[in-house]
Write a protein that holds these residues in place. Sequence first.
Motif, PDB file in Angstrom:
ATOM      1  N   PRO A 145      42.163  48.976  24.167  1.00 16.53           N
ATOM      2  CA  PRO A 145      41.497  48.281  23.054  1.00 16.53           C
ATOM      3  C   PRO A 145      41.507  46.764  23.181  1.00 16.53           C
ATOM      4  CG  PRO A 145      43.582  49.233  22.338  1.00 16.53           C
ATOM      5  CD  PRO A 145      43.330  49.738  23.731  1.00 16.53           C
ATOM      6  N   ARG A 146      42.326  46.221  24.065  1.00 21.62           N
ATOM      7  CA  ARG A 146      42.367  44.764  24.255  1.00 21.62           C
ATOM      8  C   ARG A 146      41.228  44.262  25.138  1.00 21.62           C
ATOM      9  NH1 ARG A 146      48.028  44.138  26.809  1.00 21.62           N
ATOM     10  NH2 ARG A 146      47.174  45.935  27.901  1.00 21.62           N
ATOM     11  N   ILE A 147      40.585  45.174  25.873  1.00 25.09           N
ATOM     12  CA  ILE A 147      39.466  44.790  26.736  1.00 25.09           C
ATOM     13  C   ILE A 147      38.225  44.620  25.866  1.00 25.09           C
ATOM     14  CG2 ILE A 147      37.985  45.484  28.644  1.00 25.09           C
ATOM     15  CD1 ILE A 147      40.337  47.174  29.695  1.00 25.09           C
ATOM     16  N   PRO A 148      37.573  43.448  25.930  1.00 22.20           N
ATOM     17  CA  PRO A 148      36.356  43.246  25.124  1.00 22.20           C
ATOM     18  C   PRO A 148      35.281  44.274  25.468  1.00 22.20           C
ATOM     19  CG  PRO A 148      37.122  41.171  26.055  1.00 22.20           C
ATOM     20  CD  PRO A 148      37.931  42.260  26.698  1.00 22.20           C
ATOM     21  N   ASN A 149      34.589  44.739  24.457  1.00 20.30           N
ATOM     22  CA  ASN A 149      33.543  45.750  24.627  1.00 20.30           C
ATOM     23  C   ASN A 149      32.235  45.068  25.017  1.00 20.30           C
ATOM     24  OD1 ASN A 149      32.218  48.166  24.631  1.00 20.30           O
ATOM     25  ND2 ASN A 149      31.910  48.218  22.417  1.00 20.30           N
ATOM     26  N   VAL A 150      32.175  44.673  26.281  1.00 19.21           N
ATOM     27  CA  VAL A 150      30.985  44.007  26.819  1.00 19.21           C
ATOM     28  C   VAL A 150      30.879  44.374  28.296  1.00 19.21           C
ATOM     29  CG1 VAL A 150      32.227  41.865  27.353  1.00 19.21           C
ATOM     30  CG2 VAL A 150      29.777  41.793  26.994  1.00 19.21           C
ATOM     31  N   ASP A 151      29.654  44.572  28.764  1.00 17.79           N
ATOM     32  CA  ASP A 151      29.424  44.877  30.171  1.00 17.79           C
ATOM     33  C   ASP A 151      29.207  43.582  30.936  1.00 17.79           C
ATOM     34  OD1 ASP A 151      29.617  47.588  29.715  1.00 17.79           O
ATOM     35  OD2 ASP A 151      27.460  47.874  29.524  1.00 17.79           O
ATOM     36  N   ILE A 152      30.087  43.329  31.909  1.00 15.48           N
ATOM     37  CA  ILE A 152      29.993  42.147  32.759  1.00 15.48           C
ATOM     38  C   ILE A 152      29.866  42.647  34.190  1.00 15.48           C
ATOM     39  CG2 ILE A 152      31.146  40.038  33.524  1.00 15.48           C
ATOM     40  CD1 ILE A 152      32.783  40.169  30.904  1.00 15.48           C
ATOM     41  N   MET A 153      28.850  42.143  34.911  1.00  7.84           N
ATOM     42  CA  MET A 153      28.599  42.651  36.250  1.00  7.84           C
ATOM     43  C   MET A 153      28.103  41.548  37.181  1.00  7.84           C
ATOM     44  SD  MET A 153      26.155  45.825  37.547  1.00  7.84           S
ATOM     45  CE  MET A 153      25.236  45.788  36.066  1.00  7.84           C
ATOM     46  N   PRO A 154      28.681  41.451  38.382  1.00  8.64           N
ATOM     47  CA  PRO A 154      28.122  40.563  39.402  1.00  8.64           C
ATOM     48  C   PRO A 154      26.779  41.128  39.873  1.00  8.64           C
ATOM     49  CG  PRO A 154      30.382  41.205  39.941  1.00  8.64           C
ATOM     50  CD  PRO A 154      29.926  42.068  38.824  1.00  8.64           C
ATOM     51  N   PHE A 155      25.755  40.291  39.840  1.00  8.35           N
ATOM     52  CA  PHE A 155      24.407  40.806  40.034  1.00  8.35           C
ATOM     53  C   PHE A 155      23.484  39.690  40.499  1.00  8.35           C
ATOM     54  CE2 PHE A 155      20.288  42.106  38.026  1.00  8.35           C
ATOM     55  CZ  PHE A 155      20.128  43.320  38.686  1.00  8.35           C
ATOM     56  N   THR A 199      22.858  32.853  44.048  1.00  8.89           N
ATOM     57  CA  THR A 199      21.947  33.957  43.719  1.00  8.89           C
ATOM     58  C   THR A 199      22.660  35.082  42.986  1.00  8.89           C
ATOM     59  OG1 THR A 199      22.297  34.922  45.912  1.00  8.89           O
ATOM     60  CG2 THR A 199      20.355  33.518  45.621  1.00  8.89           C
ATOM     61  N   VAL A 200      23.976  35.194  43.177  1.00 10.23           N
ATOM     62  CA  VAL A 200      24.777  36.213  42.492  1.00 10.23           C
ATOM     63  C   VAL A 200      25.580  35.533  41.394  1.00 10.23           C
ATOM     64  CG1 VAL A 200      26.645  37.908  42.723  1.00 10.23           C
ATOM     65  CG2 VAL A 200      24.946  37.681  44.544  1.00 10.23           C
ATOM     66  N   PHE A 201      25.430  36.057  40.183  1.00  9.50           N
ATOM     67  CA  PHE A 201      26.133  35.513  39.025  1.00  9.50           C
ATOM     68  C   PHE A 201      26.852  36.643  38.301  1.00  9.50           C
ATOM     69  CE2 PHE A 201      22.667  32.646  39.922  1.00  9.50           C
ATOM     70  CZ  PHE A 201      23.257  31.400  39.824  1.00  9.50           C
ATOM     71  N   LEU A 202      27.831  36.279  37.493  1.00  9.06           N
ATOM     72  CA  LEU A 202      28.591  37.239  36.704  1.00  9.06           C
ATOM     73  C   LEU A 202      27.903  37.364  35.343  1.00  9.06           C
ATOM     74  CD1 LEU A 202      31.107  38.958  37.091  1.00  9.06           C
ATOM     75  CD2 LEU A 202      32.417  37.137  36.048  1.00  9.06           C
ATOM     76  N   TYR A 203      26.978  38.328  35.248  1.00 11.00           N
ATOM     77  CA  TYR A 203      26.122  38.466  34.073  1.00 11.00           C
ATOM     78  C   TYR A 203      26.744  39.304  32.972  1.00 11.00           C
ATOM     79  CZ  TYR A 203      22.152  36.537  36.621  1.00 11.00           C
ATOM     80  OH  TYR A 203      21.301  35.706  37.307  1.00 11.00           O
ATOM     81  N   LEU A 204      26.424  38.906  31.728  1.00 11.61           N
ATOM     82  CA  LEU A 204      26.688  39.745  30.566  1.00 11.61           C
ATOM     83  C   LEU A 204      25.478  40.657  30.453  1.00 11.61           C
ATOM     84  CD1 LEU A 204      27.960  37.020  28.084  1.00 11.61           C
ATOM     85  CD2 LEU A 204      29.312  38.519  29.546  1.00 11.61           C
ATOM     86  N   MET A 205      25.683  41.934  30.678  1.00  9.33           N
ATOM     87  CA  MET A 205      24.577  42.893  30.757  1.00  9.33           C
ATOM     88  C   MET A 205      24.336  43.511  29.383  1.00  9.33           C
ATOM     89  SD  MET A 205      23.824  42.553  33.937  1.00  9.33           S
ATOM     90  CE  MET A 205      22.817  43.928  34.456  1.00  9.33           C
TER      91      MET A 205
END
Length: 113
Positions: free
Chosen positions: A71-81, A98-104
């Motif tokens: 439950p301490r992990i934020p509920n958001v998808d983060i992906m290198p893309f 060209t590759v960024f750590l996006y909030l998906m």
Amino acid sequence: MSKRVYIEIDKEDLPEIFEIELAGKNVYLKFDFNTVGSFYTVDLFDNNMDPIIIGEKLSYGRKLWNGLNDPRIPNVDIMPFDESLKEKTITPDNLGVTVFLYLMTLEADGEYL
């Protein structure tokens, strides 16, 4: 111009640690480069700097903390893309170029922004 919001990483100043709000939670992220394995890592800390996840490897196209139930992990998808879909890996040459750590984040129709 990017269609998504991303987390900026200063790969020239690693290890780098900073506070960020994700899904309404203030957390700290620490980024580093593993010279032996030649890959980037991220550590996740709560707002008291207590560790939640240490040494998560950044893998292209794979969401951070995928499959972990804490439950301490934020509920958001983060992906290198790479939005151009030309890259398939993360390297010192393409991270932040060209590759960024996006909030998906998802739109109402279920498609990624």
